[in-house]
Enzyme design. Sequence first.
Site, mmCIF file in Angstrom:
data_model
loop_
_atom_site.group_PDB
_atom_site.id
_atom_site.type_symbol
_atom_site.label_atom_id
_atom_site.label_comp_id
_atom_site.label_asym_id
_atom_site.label_seq_id
_atom_site.Cartn_x
_atom_site.Cartn_y
_atom_site.Cartn_z
ATOM 1 N N HIS A 194 0.810 -1.213 0.000
ATOM 2 C CA HIS A 194 0.000 0.000 0.000
ATOM 3 C C HIS A 194 0.849 1.271 0.000
ATOM 4 O O HIS A 194 0.323 2.380 -0.185
ATOM 5 C CB HIS A 194 -0.933 0.009 1.217
ATOM 6 C CG HIS A 194 -2.357 0.303 0.855
ATOM 7 N ND1 HIS A 194 -2.720 1.366 0.064
ATOM 8 C CD2 HIS A 194 -3.518 -0.324 1.181
ATOM 9 C CE1 HIS A 194 -4.034 1.387 -0.086
ATOM 10 N NE2 HIS A 194 -4.543 0.369 0.572
ATOM 11 N N ARG A 195 2.154 1.132 0.191
ATOM 12 C CA ARG A 195 3.024 2.304 0.138
ATOM 13 C C ARG A 195 3.265 2.765 -1.294
ATOM 14 O O ARG A 195 3.535 3.946 -1.535
ATOM 15 C CB ARG A 195 4.373 2.002 0.796
ATOM 16 C CG ARG A 195 4.295 1.701 2.280
ATOM 17 C CD ARG A 195 5.653 1.242 2.814
ATOM 18 N NE ARG A 195 6.092 0.007 2.179
ATOM 19 C CZ ARG A 195 7.250 -0.598 2.456
ATOM 20 N NH1 ARG A 195 8.073 -0.064 3.349
ATOM 21 N NH2 ARG A 195 7.577 -1.722 1.839
#
Length: 484
Positions: free
Chosen positions: A455-456
């Site tokens: 998700h980064r």
Amino acid sequence: MTGGAARQVFRLPDLGEGLTEAEVIEWRVAIGDRVQVDQIVVEVETAKAAVEVPVPVAGTVLELHAVAGGVVDVGAPLISVGADGPDGSGPDGSGPDASGHPAAERYRQEEQAGSGNVLVGYGTAKLPAPRRRVRGGTPGRAAQPAPAVTPTVAPEARDETHAIRVISPLVRRLARDHGLELASIPTTEPDGVIRRRDVEAALARQPGLTAQPSLTAQPGLTAQPSLTAQPGLTAQPGPVAQPSRSQPGTGTADQLDAERIPLRGVRRAMTEKLVRSRAEIPDATTWVDVDATGLLAARDALAAAPRRIGVLALLARIVVAGLRRFPELNSSVDTARNEIVRYRHINLGFAAQTDRGLMVPVVRGAHAMTTTEISDEIARLTELARAGHLAPEALGGGTFTLNNYGVFGVDGSTPIINHPEAAILGIGRIADKPWVVDGELRVRKVTQLSLSFDHRVCDGGAAGGFLRYVADCVENPYALLAHV
């Protein structure tokens, strides 16, 4: 290379990919054997693959510095070889470089330069890996050999090695502990060598031969002295060994039946990578059910091609096209510099189950390959992985991984990202299921696609867009022609 003229100690070379140690699988030679230049003397297993290690000079094996099953650090002593003559020359009075072999000359130059021991590490594939020099010591300083662990080889065992073709002491011990005659154990290996799996297969065919733990070897058990040896005392019936009261909970029946398997080699490397992935990557998973009937139809239509293209290769082709449209997923995170590294190339890894555990070979430069070339490379790497001949460099450098766990008959999963990559796509089994087509209920070939992503590097919009694109291409593979 260290040692005097008549004795040369060769150390475990740097096998690349940042590897620091290797486990000795089996020795191909024994003490007293004659070896030639570039003869394979030992097979070791690293965290990446099995590697055959040759010796660079001819001579007689004087010492083996590790036993089968032992772990050797890079740069630690591996084998000592001595020349036949008192002055370090060969049988004809010539030096170890008299053969004129390029390897021998290269090692002579390294010795004169004052380097540590140098070895050439080959992969176990048919063709040797590119040679390179790796310095194993400090220039100008002679390396001090570590204390040697010399295996004891009985004369009868030495004779048996040549007659029955058993190389590994581990195999001999396993057969001896279970009362198996080595001559009675069949092997399917082309070289006729009896390996551990052959002994285990022989045990499986004889249910009565099961491993019995030795009480004297179990921690927490103390031997009781025999009463018959004491004057005036009569022998009392009872067990020879009893659990030690100083260690409560040890020596129980459950623990005696348990098997402890060391985490080594590929399995340990995979364990460390998965644990690191869970610890560092804030992953999320999204999935979608898709109608794969069109994908199977495309596979069947390509069956007439000179080389058959399978479902995995078609999925790989679709994934490559998807990563071009959504490059956020073809990246990694550099935590040291707090940066996202987005790659212009696509090195596509794919999960392959082997006897040595789960491996992820990498198709390098998949973005520049045709579907046929991707299919051929997947087939080549899979064959090498299952045969244990995959070179270490073939298991690193991936930018995205494809995992076809549907071959195990399961529908879905939440795959763990292959650190340091940013995403992994999983494919479940393709099975007949009810599906609505043009308002009518029909039986179609349905599968589930699961995408785990970091998700980064992207949000759900990019991840969902990629997954939807892949799903659309699975349902209508011919639409892919508009983008390739």
